[in-house]
Design an enzyme around this catalytic site. Structure first.
Site, PDB file in Angstrom:
ATOM      1  CB  CYS A 230      -0.935  -0.082   1.205  1.00  0.00           C
ATOM      2  SG  CYS A 230      -2.011   1.329   1.488  1.00  0.00           S
TER       3      CYS A 230
ATOM      4  CG  ASP B 155      -6.126  -0.989  -5.707  1.00  0.00           C
ATOM      5  OD1 ASP B 155      -6.798  -0.026  -5.289  1.00  0.00           O
ATOM      6  OD2 ASP B 155      -5.011  -1.295  -5.245  1.00  0.00           O
TER       7      ASP B 155
ATOM      8  CG  HIS C 166      -5.562  -1.280  -1.958  1.00  0.00           C
ATOM      9  ND1 HIS C 166      -4.503  -0.876  -2.730  1.00  0.00           N
ATOM     10  CD2 HIS C 166      -5.280  -0.890  -0.686  1.00  0.00           C
ATOM     11  CE1 HIS C 166      -3.616  -0.260  -1.964  1.00  0.00           C
ATOM     12  NE2 HIS C 166      -4.064  -0.258  -0.721  1.00  0.00           N
TER      13      HIS C 166
END
Length: 289
Positions: free
Chosen positions: A168, A225, A257
């Site tokens: 991330c 995502d 994600h």
């Protein structure tokens, strides 16, 4: 986000002068970040049998930052893997990832990279986390990761076998650090943002640094995502090709994600396990593991 970063840039002047800051975080969080409770029943827990594992303090230019370090018992030297946190900081999931690397024979270290800006582990509101993270200068992160490498070198780490991975927020940092440090042998970026609006604290996005990459990078991304559109991935692929750099971006179809985060509802077991396998193969192929 842009307004928050602009305010942060004003606060710190040049965006690289972080020496005047105090340290908000002096020890790591225990357990998981409060913003992602309840923790999933699928959470993976790796024991520390045969390992030296726990919190350490890394000397930096302006003081010490806490970090989690895991490595095999023994004389070493061990390959070094930098593990870069998600937006939630260094909590139990990131610590567990370090232990997984140590089980593979590496010294893995995860520095708390928001130590000067704030403790996000105790915040329950995701909206309250973003302003803190927006104040973290890229230059500070690069410097702190350099300090982590120096620490590893003095702790039986073989920095000639240096790898980096991140998730991330940390996925973006993988691309940046690989352009920053010529000693990096390979990197694996998990769903890190590739494009973005520049500001004083974050002057370059990965797509703008494609021609500066010093090491082969593997990108692992989710096709579903919502924060990282396929268009940005294609733009990065084109930039890598134009720069004649070695990098591969693998996209898992219909995957959200944070699919590696086994403590969250976004976890996708099959994709996570495949990604971990690809990471190991990438690191072995490029002289890290």
């Amino acid at each position: 986000m842009h307004d928050e970063r602009t305010a942060a840039a004003t606060e710190t002047g040049t965006g690289t002068d972080f020496s005047r800051r105090g340290f908000v975080v002096t020890s790591l969080a225990t357990g998981f970040a409060l913003a992602v409770q309840p923790v999933s029943a699928q959470t993976i827990t790796t024991d520390s049998d045969g390992l030296v594992a726990g919190e350490v303090k890394i000397p930096t230019k302006d003081g010490q930052i806490p970090a989690y370090r895991a490595q095999p018992k023994g004389d070493g030297p061990f390959p070094v893997v930098l593990v870069v946190q998600e937006i939630f900081g260094v909590h139990e999931h990131i610590k567990d990832v370090c232990r997984r690397f140590a089980k593979l024979g590496a010294l893995a270290i995860a520095p708390e990279l928001y130590a000067r800006q704030g403790d996000v582990s105790k915040l329950t509101d995701f909206g309250a986390i973003r302003p803190i993270v927006a104040k973290v200068p890229d230059a500070q992160v690069m410097s702190d990761l350099d300090a982590a490498v120096d620490f590893a070198k003095g702790s039986k780490g073989d920095v000639s076998k240096l790898g980096i991975t991140g998730f991330c927020w940390g996925g973006r940092i993988v691309w940046l650090y690989s352009a920053h440090n010529p000693a990096v042998k390979a990197g694996v970026a998990w769903y890190g943002r590739l494009v973005g609006d520049p500001d004083e604290l974050h002057p370059k996005s990965p797509v703008e640094l494609a021609d500066k990459l010093n090491a082969p990078i593997l990108g692992l991304y989710g096709g579903a995502d919502t924060g990282i559109p396929i268009e940005s991935i294609e733009k990065m692929r084109e930039a890598i090709k134009a720069a004649a750099k070695t990098a591969e971006i693998h996209v898992y179809p219909d995957t959200p994600h944070a699919f590696f985060a086994d403590y969250r509802p976004s976890y996708r077991k099959e994709q996570a396990e495949d990604g971990w396998k690809r990471l190991q193969e990438w690191f072995k192929k490029n002289g890290v593991l």
